[in-house]
Design a protein around this motif. Sequence first.
Motif: not given
Length: 399
Positions: A305-322
């Motif tokens: 999921i992080e890989k998908a979100i990270r491809q947005h040009p305006m995303v610097d970093s992301v982490i997915v947690v429960p």
Amino acid sequence: MSSFHDLGMPSVTTALCVERQGKVSQFLALLARYPSVYVDEELPETSIATLSTTSGTTGVPKLVMRTHRSYIEDADAGGFIPQWPGKKTFMNSPFSWIVGSLLDILDGYTRVQVDMWTPPENLHKLNAEIITREPVRSAFLTPPEVQGLLEYFSDVDNKPFDAVVSAGFLLTRQICEMFLKISHQLTMRYGASEGASVSFKVHRSSENFQDFNCGQLIKGTRVKFVNEDGTEMAPGIPGKLMLQMPGLFSGYMGQEELNKKVLTSDGWFVNNDIGYLDKEGDLFVIGRYDNVIRKNGQMVYPSLIEKAIRQHPMVDSVIVVPISEEGNQPKICACVVGKAYSTLTRDEVTKMVELESAKDGRVLTPPDLVLFLDSIPMNSRGKIKVSTVVQAVQAKLQL
């Protein structure tokens, strides 16, 4: 098989390694609990050579016991000696201290690093000055170190390094491209604190790059992947990674019950990573087993999921947690750091997951929550402690 003395390793029974943030007084107090004994004779290969800590990203760090034989096996397999140009290499991360010592002894490298007992005001600036002055053409670097050096080495036609080695994180295209801004070559090594290198892959460009590809296995290493009840997974299907490898540790100090769980009677080490082998024999590692989210009977892999979100040009970093709620299924929360002046919205984030799912052919679960943060906390090695992020999110959501 090389002998202990043939390798020129020092005649010590145990080396205790302290993190650079630790205090000398604390280290000496710990050392006093284990009276040192000088042994002026041939040491058994099965005696403990080093005690080192795991990174602690999954909880309290554990003390890893490795024997002299494990290092001899490592040397024979070539598990930790990279092909670096020159005889000077920059290694300033605690992550590389033990490996760095072995390079010094076994292959004659001169290790260059900063005296961290008195931390400088601007570590990245000092690193850049030392790299230029020595000069150093190879290095072991973590992503935070590279990010800091980019401020001082921005000329892509005059890169400071011929080769850089790194390890200890999931390699994405974004991180690979960052490394290749300061080096002509990146060797990404996948391994474990409980052994040495498992696999490696050399990158000279990001062309045809595959996220999470850890490359070919080191000589003598075997892997298999199992589900929660220990059944081996079909080829290409993610499962918990199990390893047989040269230089495997002999156990965690003082944790006999845990040792019985992670070291099997037939010689396998039960790792805590999730991965699979592709048709070419490349190892893919897509995250930690403890970080997998179980929802509605499905295994949700945060890194995909992080890989998908990270491809947005305006995303610097992301982490997915429960995010757990009593009596309910866990909610999937995407913690996103946008780039400066970003106007990123929740809908744009979830749309990236839907697009990746359609493109990849793998069903990805979109996040239930999207939380925008100023930063994501990392340790000095560039690793994220998931439990710390979860606590911060729960506090912010007042759960």
